[in-house]
Design an enzyme around this catalytic site. Structure first.
Site, PDB file in Angstrom:
ATOM      1  CB  SER A   1      21.003  42.020  70.308  1.00 24.47           C
ATOM      2  OG  SER A   1      19.884  41.570  69.575  1.00 24.47           O
ATOM      3  CG  ASP A   2      22.521  42.317  63.582  1.00 26.67           C
ATOM      4  OD1 ASP A   2      21.633  42.213  63.202  1.00 26.67           O
ATOM      5  OD2 ASP A   2      23.730  42.477  63.053  1.00 26.67           O
ATOM      6  CD1 TRP A   3      17.923  36.762  63.283  1.00 27.13           C
ATOM      7  CD2 TRP A   3      16.503  38.228  62.676  1.00 27.13           C
ATOM      8  NE1 TRP A   3      16.680  36.233  63.021  1.00 27.13           N
ATOM      9  CE2 TRP A   3      16.060  37.124  62.622  1.00 27.13           C
ATOM     10  CE3 TRP A   3      15.890  39.869  62.434  1.00 27.13           C
ATOM     11  CZ2 TRP A   3      14.461  37.005  62.159  1.00 27.13           C
ATOM     12  CZ3 TRP A   3      14.452  39.563  61.872  1.00 27.13           C
ATOM     13  CH2 TRP A   3      13.958  38.186  61.877  1.00 27.13           C
TER      14      TRP A   3
END
Length: 747
Positions: A271-273
């Site tokens: 995932s991204d942040w």
């Protein structure tokens, strides 16, 4: 008898067998630990204060750390993971190594302007060498998003507006980061991000929605990701945006059906942040449990920073809302990455404090950064051969706050770069001129705020100079993540500063520092020379001076169109035809009332201190079939007085299609060096794959008909030829999408 290495097939089978055995031993808590990435802090050297996470490490609840660097700190955490846990599973350490670690290279948009994938690959290789010396084994790069809206700050992280060039650069960067083997302790796992279409954010506003057809998705935004996968990229990262109403972190069609099944990708998706948790404000998840359900079922294997998987999946599994097979598949892909990195054989791979001294910020690394920076500079204007300057001028005035700002040279996502490592433009100029030349400097005011307080001082400095160099543009913080701009002209009072200095009647040379295309109509008409230098990294000052004083002939070309004003955005070279194309003689056609519809500077544009002429292209045949190739030859001649390099470009245009087609598309390019008066015959070969597109039924096909070949030094100034594609049944022919097409950029 000498030992032999196992074949790749046997090695792969051995890894999968080991993963099977390990998963069978894991508790649910340990499995969810592998799905969890923790963030530490971005300290380059230890010791660190992340004791709050040590209990999780010792209980096997951490699969990865982000923003933890330094041999001592990485070794301490890895030791706890492999020596104090039940199953001894190593941690993978990640960091945003975007365009260099300690030796910072040009920002990716600038690197792409070199049109030199070999040099870009070398830059990524050096970045991996340095990052791995600090204990990093995973980078969240390359960003391969195609961007056609310069308001979007993250355009600086990619390769511009073209899918073909973006694909070539994506593959080059992956090969650079990962080297010949991920098991090499100087290699780091690369990440293709942001999957997908993040560069199409509405209004150029970061984190915004994307509304795109599947055809446009496959034609424009997906090819660089496909190229990265073909190059063996270790991981993918999901994007923050939604596509047609479905956020990427919840998009099973994108992450599983297309990426993992259609493309056969067996790597890991991160995932991204906090991307999983953000499914709640997206409005598709009612709470963190719902977000965890959507993410794991979509195909996001590892959750960055937010802890929805760890907290919610046990209950979701208990209630059969999520199946354990989904968790096991995610664990499998994460463990596969760790095996491929060789972490199970040597969890302390490359952790040698002596490497920091030996491999980081070396003279060779700096030289590579300087050379790539030189090739990344684009000369936009040079009236009356204002450039190059003599090094023996009596007085040179350098004006502009950015000129003395060594930190700005690094640009966004500077890795572990330090402003003290960097050479400012002012210092580069001072170092380049002769001992008899006096360099005077005036900052001219704040580069962002409305500030005319230093205008008079700037004019006074310019009045007494033989040459005036204005360093204008954006501070580094005005581009990059969360740095969208509604206006893309010069910020603050910089334009007024330039106009005030120009009123003296002296020739002015403008050096632009920026992370995006800017709208500079006044400079384009009134400056005597305009040098687009972007943010060139720690060797910026030296590289800019090399160009200004003619030690290096500029050869960079734009990879993103420069608009005349923000009202033209989005603007890009490979636009699709309309029923009423622009015609200045007909009011009722597609154009503007207040500005030409054409760009200020087109894609592929860039001047030289010499001149090049192109002959008309010659084709090996006037017809081809889907199984054939066609050769294109033309003569390039250096008609000027200096040696130089030209980036020759070949475009293809489909005259008639079953759906509207772009007016032209880049299909080949090559850097060619010629001496004054020298000519060279350039040859490219095209196959049916270069003519293929996705039709209305989302089948990748070639269709019979006439095509045009365009060759030239940019997408506007071209010479053309015509040929016909004939198919056996006079109908379309379906073609695949071979990986080889992403590396044959110059053939």
């Amino acid at each position: 008898m000498p030992a032999t290495s196992p074949s790749p097939l046997n090695e792969r089978a051995g890894i999968e067998k080991s993963i099977d055995s390990l998963i069978a031993l894991m508790t649910l808590d340990e499995k969810l630990g592998q799905l969890s990435q923790f963030s530490g802090f971005a300290a380059v050297t230890g010791p660190g204060a992340i004791e709050a996470n040590m209990d999780d490490v010792r209980k096997g609840r951490v699969g990865s750390f982000f923003n933890v660097t330094g041999v001592a700190e990485v070794r301490r955490l890895q030791k706890a993971a492999v020596e104090e846990t039940r199953l001894h599973i190593p941690i993978v350490f990640g960091l945003d190594v975007i365009h260099g670690a300690r030796t910072v290279f040009p920002v990716p948009l600038a690197e792409a302007s070199s049109w030199n994938p070999a040099a870009v690959q070398e830059a990524a290789r050096i970045a991996a060498l340095e990052a791995s010396a600090y204990g990093i084994s995973w980078t969240f790069a390359p960003m391969v998003d195609i961007a056609r809206d310069p308001r979007w700050g993250r355009i600086t992280e990619g390769s511009g507006e073209d899918a073909f060039l973006g694909s070539v650069m994506a593959a080059a960067r992956v090969r650079g980061f990962q080297g010949s083997s991920l098991r090499d302790p100087t290699s780091i796992a690369a990440t293709a991000k942001h999957f997908a279409a993040y560069g199409g954010a509405e209004g150029g506003r970061d984190y915004n929605v994307v509304d795109v057809s599947e055809g446009r998705l496959r034609e424009v935004y997906l090819p660089p990701f496909r190229a990265a996968a073909c190059a063996g990229v270790a991981t993918f990262m999901a994007s923050f945006n939604e596509i047609s109403g479905v956020p990427a972190h919840a998009n099973r069609w994108l992450l599983t059906d297309l990426l993992k099944k259609e493309w056969g990708y067996d790597g890991m998706v991160v995932s991204d942040w906090t991307g999983i948790h953000e499914l709640i404000p997206h409005g598709v998840a009612k709470d963190s449990a719902d977000a965890a359900r959507l993410g794991i079922n979509a195909g996001v294997d590892m959750e960055m920073v937010s802890r929805d998987y760890a907290h919610a999946l046990p209950d979701l599994l208990q209630r059969n809302v999520v199946q354990i097979s989904a968790v096991d598949e995610a664990v499998r892909r994460i463990l596969r990455l760790k095996y491929r990195l060789g972490l199970f054989d040597d969890p302390y791979r490359g952790l040698d404090s002596a490497r920091v001294t030996r491999d980081v910020l070396t003279p060779a690394n700096r030289l590579a950064a300087r050379k790539l920076a030189q090739q990344s500079v684009v000369l936009l204007r040079n009236e009356r051969n204002t450039l190059p300057l003599s090094k023996n001028l009596k007085t040179i005035a350098v004006i502009g706050a950015l000129a003395a700002d060594s930190g700005a040279t690094i640009g966004a996502w500077g890795g572990m770069g330090r402003h003290t490592d960097a050479v400012s433009v002012l210092d580069g100029i001072k170092a380049a001129v002769s001992s008899r030349t006096r360099v005077t400097y005036e900052r001219g005011g704040d580069p962002v705020k409305r500030d005319s307080s230093r205008f008079r001082a700037a004019v006074n400095v310019a009045r007494n100079a033989d040459a005036v160099i204005l360093v204008l543009g954006e501070p580094a913080g005005l581009s990059g993540e969360a740095s969208s701009r509604s206006m893309i002209d010069l910020p603050g009072s910089q334009l007024e500063l330039a106009q005030r200095v120009k009123s003296l009647g002296k020739p002015i040379i403008v050096v632009l520092m920026n992370g995006r295309p800017l709208a500079i109509p006044w400079l384009a008409e009134n400056a005597d020379a305009v040098v687009e230098s972007w943010f060139l990294g720690i060797e910026m000052g030296n590289a800019v001076a090399d160009i200004l004083f003619g030690d290096v002939n500029p050869s960079g070309k734009l990879t993103a169109t420069f608009p005349r004003n923000v009202g033209q955005v989005p603007i890009y070279y490979n636009y699709r035809r309309t029923g009423r194309p622009p015609d200045e003689r007909n009011h009722y056609t597609s154009k503007y009332l207040d500005v030409p519809w054409t760009p200020q500077y087109p894609f592929g544009y860039g001047l030289s201190y010499t001149s090049f002429t192109y002959s008309a292209p010659r084709l090996t045949s006037n017809t081809m079939s889907p199984g054939d190739s066609i050769g294109i030859e033309f003569t390039l001649t250096n008609t000027g007085a200096r040696p130089g390099e030209e980036v020759v470009q070949l475009y293809v245009g489909d005259e008639v299609g079953s759906i509207t087609r772009p007016v032209m598309e880049l299909r080949r390019f090559r850097r060619v060096a010629l001496r004054p008066g020298q000519s060279g015959v350039i040859r490219f070969d095209l196959s049916a794959n270069d003519l293929a597109f996705y039709n209305a039924q989302m089948r990748r096909v070639v269709e019979p008909g006439f095509f045009r070949i365009f060759v030239g030094g940019n997408s506007r100034d071209v010479k053309d030829a015509r040929f016909e594609l004939r198919t056996p049944t006079s109908g379309s022919v379906e073609v695949g999408e071979p990986c080889g097409s992403f590396v044959r950029y110059d053939r």
